[in-house]
Motif scaffolding. Structure first.
Motif, PDB file in Angstrom:
ATOM      1  N   ALA A  98       0.832  -1.196   0.000  1.00 15.03           N
ATOM      2  CA  ALA A  98       0.000   0.000   0.000  1.00 15.03           C
ATOM      3  C   ALA A  98       0.872   1.255   0.000  1.00 15.03           C
ATOM      4  O   ALA A  98       1.974   1.269   0.544  1.00 15.03           O
ATOM      5  CB  ALA A  98      -0.914   0.004   1.221  1.00 15.03           C
ATOM      6  N   PHE A  99       0.355   2.312  -0.613  1.00 17.57           N
ATOM      7  CA  PHE A  99       1.093   3.578  -0.662  1.00 17.57           C
ATOM      8  C   PHE A  99       1.207   4.216   0.716  1.00 17.57           C
ATOM      9  O   PHE A  99       2.287   4.613   1.142  1.00 17.57           O
ATOM     10  CB  PHE A  99       0.400   4.549  -1.634  1.00 17.57           C
ATOM     11  CG  PHE A  99       0.978   5.938  -1.591  1.00 17.57           C
ATOM     12  CD1 PHE A  99       2.140   6.234  -2.290  1.00 17.57           C
ATOM     13  CD2 PHE A  99       0.379   6.948  -0.844  1.00 17.57           C
ATOM     14  CE1 PHE A  99       2.701   7.510  -2.242  1.00 17.57           C
ATOM     15  CE2 PHE A  99       0.922   8.222  -0.793  1.00 17.57           C
ATOM     16  CZ  PHE A  99       2.088   8.504  -1.498  1.00 17.57           C
ATOM     17  N   THR A 237      11.797   2.361 -11.853  1.00 14.14           N
ATOM     18  CA  THR A 237      12.405   1.397 -10.948  1.00 14.14           C
ATOM     19  C   THR A 237      12.608   2.044  -9.587  1.00 14.14           C
ATOM     20  O   THR A 237      13.382   2.987  -9.458  1.00 14.14           O
ATOM     21  CB  THR A 237      13.764   0.911 -11.489  1.00 14.14           C
ATOM     22  OG1 THR A 237      13.604   0.425 -12.819  1.00 14.14           O
ATOM     23  CG2 THR A 237      14.331  -0.184 -10.603  1.00 14.14           C
ATOM     24  N   LEU A 238      11.918   1.522  -8.576  1.00 16.98           N
ATOM     25  CA  LEU A 238      12.107   2.047  -7.232  1.00 16.98           C
ATOM     26  C   LEU A 238      13.478   1.648  -6.709  1.00 16.98           C
ATOM     27  O   LEU A 238      14.269   2.490  -6.274  1.00 16.98           O
ATOM     28  CB  LEU A 238      11.005   1.509  -6.313  1.00 16.98           C
ATOM     29  CG  LEU A 238      11.055   1.972  -4.857  1.00 16.98           C
ATOM     30  CD1 LEU A 238      10.862   3.478  -4.771  1.00 16.98           C
ATOM     31  CD2 LEU A 238       9.993   1.245  -4.031  1.00 16.98           C
ATOM     32  N   GLY A 368       2.590   2.598  -4.766  1.00 15.96           N
ATOM     33  CA  GLY A 368       3.329   1.842  -3.769  1.00 15.96           C
ATOM     34  C   GLY A 368       4.350   0.927  -4.435  1.00 15.96           C
ATOM     35  O   GLY A 368       4.399   0.810  -5.663  1.00 15.96           O
ATOM     36  N   PRO A 369       5.171   0.246  -3.647  1.00 18.51           N
ATOM     37  CA  PRO A 369       6.163  -0.677  -4.206  1.00 18.51           C
ATOM     38  C   PRO A 369       5.507  -1.960  -4.729  1.00 18.51           C
ATOM     39  O   PRO A 369       4.632  -2.533  -4.082  1.00 18.51           O
ATOM     40  CB  PRO A 369       7.070  -0.996  -3.008  1.00 18.51           C
ATOM     41  CG  PRO A 369       6.780   0.087  -1.993  1.00 18.51           C
ATOM     42  CD  PRO A 369       5.358   0.434  -2.194  1.00 18.51           C
ATOM     43  N   ILE A 383       7.728   1.284  -8.876  1.00 19.28           N
ATOM     44  CA  ILE A 383       6.625   2.048  -8.302  1.00 19.28           C
ATOM     45  C   ILE A 383       5.387   1.717  -9.115  1.00 19.28           C
ATOM     46  O   ILE A 383       5.414   1.767 -10.350  1.00 19.28           O
ATOM     47  CB  ILE A 383       6.918   3.556  -8.328  1.00 19.28           C
ATOM     48  CG1 ILE A 383       8.175   3.867  -7.505  1.00 19.28           C
ATOM     49  CG2 ILE A 383       5.723   4.339  -7.786  1.00 19.28           C
ATOM     50  CD1 ILE A 383       8.622   5.317  -7.584  1.00 19.28           C
ATOM     51  N   ALA A 384       4.304   1.359  -8.455  1.00 23.07           N
ATOM     52  CA  ALA A 384       3.083   0.935  -9.148  1.00 23.07           C
ATOM     53  C   ALA A 384       2.414   2.139  -9.816  1.00 23.07           C
ATOM     54  O   ALA A 384       1.579   2.824  -9.225  1.00 23.07           O
ATOM     55  CB  ALA A 384       2.125   0.257  -8.188  1.00 23.07           C
ATOM     56  N   LEU A 385       2.819   2.391 -11.059  1.00 22.63           N
ATOM     57  CA  LEU A 385       2.264   3.461 -11.881  1.00 22.63           C
ATOM     58  C   LEU A 385       1.625   2.857 -13.119  1.00 22.63           C
ATOM     59  O   LEU A 385       1.845   1.684 -13.422  1.00 22.63           O
ATOM     60  CB  LEU A 385       3.361   4.435 -12.300  1.00 22.63           C
ATOM     61  CG  LEU A 385       4.173   5.076 -11.172  1.00 22.63           C
ATOM     62  CD1 LEU A 385       5.318   5.893 -11.741  1.00 22.63           C
ATOM     63  CD2 LEU A 385       3.278   5.952 -10.299  1.00 22.63           C
TER      64      LEU A 385
END
Length: 430
Positions: A98-99, A237-238, A368-369, A383-385
């Motif tokens: 979750a963010f 990329t986180l 979020g990751p 990153i969930a985009l």
């Protein structure tokens, strides 16, 4: 407690893991479960999971820390026979977090029963199972058993979803952007990222496999992912950890693609020269370096931001690469860097409550990751985009956001969200 009893129980399980080389696993995505896909792909390489052996669920401010602790315990007890030795082999879990600390969305690590993978021209299959109660019953020949891959499904039309504005419609989004600019001009903060939603209903029985395949075909240079109903194609990329090296890609600053080659080139050059976009980008890079540097012996960044070309837009991008200095796992670094200025703002302690107030909805796992981790702690996290969450009842919620700085124009930011919605809307037949 932020960590569920199930997570504690999952961490005490003992897993038997066998990875063997196979001739070929392509195509990967058509072999995924259509209703519960586990996918991590880029440029035709990655991993696909089937089934579920262990699920670790966490919530709250310590969700990543709790998951990392449970994973470390689980990995330490596992019996692993990895005969391939590439990133993504051996014991792995797919994850999505979750963010926000206050989010009602559950964060998960999922260990599949079967993992099919492909990297650097080599293919493998991993079987993961719970150790029998009587360990003498475990078959020493499990690794030698014939590997039978699920047949790839025939190509199907993507399921069609009609999207409508979510809880922050276009006019309200422009109002929120204007208020954010007012606060920035008043000196309350430097940047805040504001998102909005589109909502639809998935009625098809075919599931999500065709949608994910469409994302992978249309956006091959992104991380295409599917974890617990969260699907998307992220260019950012986180953090990536591989045998002591760490890397990341920071994106901030966006422009639409041009209609022709000359127009397209002009827009890329204009983005690279834009003071607004360069200032926004610099804040995101500074945030990433500040949070990664304490964990590295060395950390280098691209000397100048470069323009990253995607099918629907241009981004300003900076790559970071370094050497770990403290033995951190990929989840340790996820905890250190999330949320970045690229998806939250600066300063973070002011930006996060402003996001909650001005957006007025729970982001869930958006921004979020999302990614995977192996038994040694290495992994790849984005990153969930450019993503949507598909719930069990068929509700599809897509998200897109923009970084707001002092000279942001509400109508322009709204138009940018439309560009960013495009991958997921088109993947659902829009």
């Amino acid at each position: 407690m932020s960590q569920t009893d199930d997570a504690v129980q999952a961490a005490s399980a003992r897993l038997v893991v066998r990875t063997v080389a196979v001739d070929e696993t392509e195509p990967l995505i058509p072999r995924a479960d259509p209703r519960h896909p586990l996918v991590w792909m880029r440029r035709g390489e990655g991993i696909v999971g089937l089934g579920e052996v262990v699920r670790i669920e966490t919530t709250g401010a310590a969700r990543v820390e709790d998951a990392a602790a449970a994973w470390t315990s689980l990995a330490a007890r596992a019996e692993v026979d990895d005969r391939v030795g590439l990133p993504g082999t051996g014991l792995v879990a797919f994850g999505a977090f979750a963010f926000a600390d206050e989010s009602e969305a559950t964060s998960v690590l999922i260990v599949p029963e079967l993992v099919m993978g492909r990297r650097d021209g080599r293919a493998w299959v991993t079987r993961i199972s719970l150790d029998p109660v009587d360990e003498t019953d475990a078959s020493p020949d499990a690794a030698e058993a014939e590997v039978v891959l699920p047949e790839p499904a025939p190509k199907r039309q993507v399921p069609r979803v009609a999207f409508t504005p979510g809880s922050l419609p276009p006019e309200a989004y422009e109002t929120a952007v204007a208020e954010a600019v007012r606060r920035i001009d008043a000196g309350e903060l430097e940047k805040v990222v504001l998102a909005r939603q589109l909502v639809g209903e998935l009625h098809e029985d075919a599931g999500l496999r065709a949608t994910i395949n469409r994302l992978a075909e249309d956006y091959p240079d992104t991380w295409v992912f599917a974890v617990d109903g969260l699907i998307g194609a992220s260019p950012e990329t986180l953090v990536r950890v591989d045998h002591g090296t760490v890397s990341a890609r920071v994106l901030a600053g966006t422009a639409s693609r041009g209609a022709g080659e000359a127009s397209d080139r002009e827009r890329a050059l204009a983005l690279a020269a834009s003071e607004k976009d360069r200032a926004e980008h610099a804040l995101a890079v500074e945030s990433a370096v500040k949070r990664l540097a304490p964990h590295t012996a060395r950390l280098d960044t691209s000397p100048e931001p470069f323009t990253l070309q995607l099918p629907n837009l241009w981004h300003l991008a900076t790559d970071l690469k370094g050497t770990l200095g403290d033995g951190s796992s990929s989840l340790d670094l996820v905890r250190a860097v999330h949320p970045t200025a690229a998806v939250a703002g600066t300063p973070r302690r002011i930006a996060l409550p402003a996001i909650a107030e001005l957006e007025g909805f729970d982001r869930g796992r958006y921004a979020g990751p999302v990614g995977w981790i192996d038994g040694g702690g290495d992994g790849e996290w984005a990153i969930a985009l450019r993503c949507a969450q598909v719930d069990a009842d068929g509700t599809v919620t897509a998200y897109a956001g923009c970084g707001i700085v002092h000279d942001s124009v509400p109508a322009d930011e709204l138009a940018e969200t439309v560009m960013k919605f495009r991958p997921i809307v088109e993947a659902f037949g829009g």
